[in-house]
Motif scaffolding. Structure first.
Motif, PDB file in Angstrom:
ATOM      1  N   ASP A  96       3.233   0.067  13.286  1.00  0.00           N
ATOM      2  CA  ASP A  96       3.155  -1.100  14.110  1.00  0.00           C
ATOM      3  C   ASP A  96       4.085  -2.165  13.795  1.00  0.00           C
ATOM      4  N   LEU A  97       5.414  -1.970  13.030  1.00  0.00           N
ATOM      5  CA  LEU A  97       6.607  -2.468  13.137  1.00  0.00           C
ATOM      6  C   LEU A  97       6.424  -3.563  12.265  1.00  0.00           C
ATOM      7  N   ASN A 147      -0.649   1.981  10.321  1.00  0.00           N
ATOM      8  CA  ASN A 147      -0.315   0.549  10.854  1.00  0.00           C
ATOM      9  C   ASN A 147      -0.621  -0.170   9.271  1.00  0.00           C
ATOM     10  N   ALA A 148      -0.192  -1.511   9.907  1.00  0.00           N
ATOM     11  CA  ALA A 148      -0.498  -2.587   8.526  1.00  0.00           C
ATOM     12  C   ALA A 148      -1.991  -2.417   7.858  1.00  0.00           C
ATOM     13  N   SER A 149      -2.907  -2.573   8.857  1.00  0.00           N
ATOM     14  CA  SER A 149      -4.139  -2.676   8.715  1.00  0.00           C
ATOM     15  C   SER A 149      -4.759  -1.395   7.885  1.00  0.00           C
ATOM     16  N   HIS A 184       1.546  -2.937  -5.911  1.00  0.00           N
ATOM     17  CA  HIS A 184       1.437  -4.045  -5.015  1.00  0.00           C
ATOM     18  C   HIS A 184       1.625  -3.561  -3.674  1.00  0.00           C
ATOM     19  N   LEU A 185       0.934  -4.330  -2.863  1.00  0.00           N
ATOM     20  CA  LEU A 185       1.123  -4.035  -1.256  1.00  0.00           C
ATOM     21  C   LEU A 185       1.174  -5.487  -0.736  1.00  0.00           C
ATOM     22  N   ASN A 186       2.486  -5.893  -0.339  1.00  0.00           N
ATOM     23  CA  ASN A 186       2.507  -7.139   0.479  1.00  0.00           C
ATOM     24  C   ASN A 186       3.266  -7.013   1.803  1.00  0.00           C
ATOM     25  N   PHE A 187       2.699  -8.026   2.498  1.00  0.00           N
ATOM     26  CA  PHE A 187       3.187  -8.187   3.972  1.00  0.00           C
ATOM     27  C   PHE A 187       3.901  -9.305   4.134  1.00  0.00           C
ATOM     28  N   SER A 188       4.664  -9.438   5.158  1.00  0.00           N
ATOM     29  CA  SER A 188       5.496 -10.620   5.554  1.00  0.00           C
ATOM     30  C   SER A 188       4.430 -11.768   5.628  1.00  0.00           C
ATOM     31  N   PRO A 189       5.018 -13.010   5.445  1.00  0.00           N
ATOM     32  CA  PRO A 189       4.071 -14.305   5.712  1.00  0.00           C
ATOM     33  C   PRO A 189       3.327 -14.609   6.948  1.00  0.00           C
ATOM     34  N   GLU A 190       4.345 -14.128   8.100  1.00  0.00           N
ATOM     35  CA  GLU A 190       4.107 -14.282   9.264  1.00  0.00           C
ATOM     36  C   GLU A 190       2.757 -13.354   9.586  1.00  0.00           C
ATOM     37  N   TYR A 191       2.613 -12.259   8.947  1.00  0.00           N
ATOM     38  CA  TYR A 191       1.567 -11.283   9.443  1.00  0.00           C
ATOM     39  C   TYR A 191       0.390 -11.566   8.513  1.00  0.00           C
TER      40      TYR A 191
END
Length: 295
Positions: A96-97, A147-149, A184-191
Motif C-alpha cells: 500500500d506504498l 500491506n503495512a498492517s 526491528h520493523l518501523n514505519f514512517s512518522p506519518e503512518y
C-alpha cells in the motif's frame, strides 16, 4: 712489504676456510626456514585449503590440527567456519506504498564442501560481498507483497518467507544460514500518527456504542420498572376492592417498620403518631363505627 705479504696470506687463509662455513650456514638457514614453514596449525572452528603456485587452489579441505605443506610452493588459506551474525537494515515500500524500515539479523557460515570455490570466486570476506545485496533484494521483494498492517499482524509469516528466499539465494554462493529473524520493523512518522488516530477513533466508537447500549438497557429497565409499578398498583387496587381491611394491614406494616427504626435510634423524640402513620387505631373503620352504633 713484509707486513703487506702477511696480510695477503691471512686473506687467502680466510677465503680457503670460510667457503665451507658460509655453505654450512646457508644450509642451516634453509633447513630452519623449511622446518618453520613446512607445517601449519588449523584452530578449532576453522578449516583450511591449500594454494599451490603450480596448480592453484586445491580441492581438499583440512580440519583442525597440524598439517604439512611444501614451503614457498604451497600456502595455507584458513576459513572461519563458525556461524557469524550479520545485521542488515533496508528501507523499502509495502504493497500500500507505505515506507517500512526493516532490520534483519542472520547467522551465516560458509559451506565446508565449497571452500575452494568460495575462495576462488569471493575470497575470505565472502559474507561482506554477498549478504548485503541479497538481503536487500529479498527484503524488498517480500515486503512489497504485504500491506503495512499485514506486516504487523502476519509478522511470523513474513519472517518465514524472508528466511526461505534468503536461504535459497545464499546457497547459490556457498553460504549457509542458520537463523534469520526480523529484529526491528518501523514505519514512517506519518503512518504511525495515522494508526494512532485510527486507534483513538475506534476506541471512541466503542465507547459511544457502549453508551448507546447502556442507554437502551436503562430504557428497558425503566419500562420494566414502570410496568411492575403499574401491575403492583393494579393488584393493590384489586385487593382493596375485594377486602377493605387490606389498607389497615398496610398501615400496620408501615407503622411496624417505623417503630423498629425509631427503637434502634439513640435519640429520644416526641412525634405525632398521625404524621408517622403510627395511629393504627381504626377510628373511622367499619368495626369502630359498628361498635359506636351498638353503644
Amino acid at each position: 712489504m713484509a707486513r703487506f705479504e702477511q696480510f695477503q696470506k691471512l686473506l687467502q687463509r680466510v677465503a680457503s676456510t670460510g667457503t665451507p662455513l658460509v655453505a654450512g650456514a646457508g644450509v642451516l638457514a634453509g633447513g630452519a626456514y623449511c622446518a618453520s614453514n613446512a607445517m601449519y596449525t588449523v584452530e578449532a572452528g576453522h578449516m583450511a585449503v591449500k594454494y599451490n603456485r603450480l596448480s592453484g587452489i586445491g580441492t581438499d579441505t583440512y580440519r583442525e590440527g597440524v598439517h604439512f605443506l611444501l614451503p614457498w610452493f604451497e600456502r595455507a588459506i584458513v576459513f572461519d567456519v563458525r556461524a557469524r551474525p550479520h545485521t542488515m537494515t533496508s528501507l523499502t515500500g509495502s504493497k500500500d506504498l507505505q515506507m517500512v524500515n526493516i532490520s534483519l539479523r542472520c547467522l551465516c557460515k560458509p559451506d565446508v564442501l565449497k571452500l575452494p570455490a568460495i575462495y576462488r570466486s569471493l575470497g575470505l570476506d565472502f559474507d561482506e560481498k554477498v549478504l548485503p545485496s541479497i538481503i536487500n533484494e529479498v527484503l524488498k521483494s517480500v515486503v512489497a507483497q504485504y500491506n503495512a498492517s499485514q506486516l504487523i499482524t502476519q509478522r511470523e509469516l513474513v519472517s518465514r518467507m524472508i528466511r526461505q528466499n534468503l536461504i535459497k539465494r545464499s546457497a547459490d554462493f556457498g553460504i549457509l544460514l542458520d537463523d534469520v529473524a526480523i529484529t526491528h520493523l518501523n514505519f514512517s512518522p506519518e503512518y504511525e500518527k495515522a494508526v494512532e488516530a485510527k486507534q483513538v477513533a475506534q476506541q471512541q466508537a466503542e465507547r459511544a456504542k457502549y453508551l448507546v447500549m447502556k442507554a437502551e438497557e436503562e430504557k428497558k429497565r425503566t419500562i420494566i420498572h414502570a410496568e411492575g409499578e403499574k401491575e403492583s398498583a393494579r393488584m393493590i387496587g384489586d385487593a382493596i376492592k375485594a377486602n377493605p381491611g387490606f389498607v389497615e394491614l398496610r398501615k400496620i406494616s408501615v407503622a411496624k417498620d417505623i417503630s423498629t427504626l425509631l427503637a434502634k435510634s439513640s435519640n429520644r423524640m416526641v412525634l405525632s403518631s398521625e404524621s408517622l402513620l403510627m395511629n393504627v387505631g381504626p377510628d373511622d373503620s367499619p368495626l369502630q363505627a359498628a361498635m359506636t352504633k351498638k353503644r
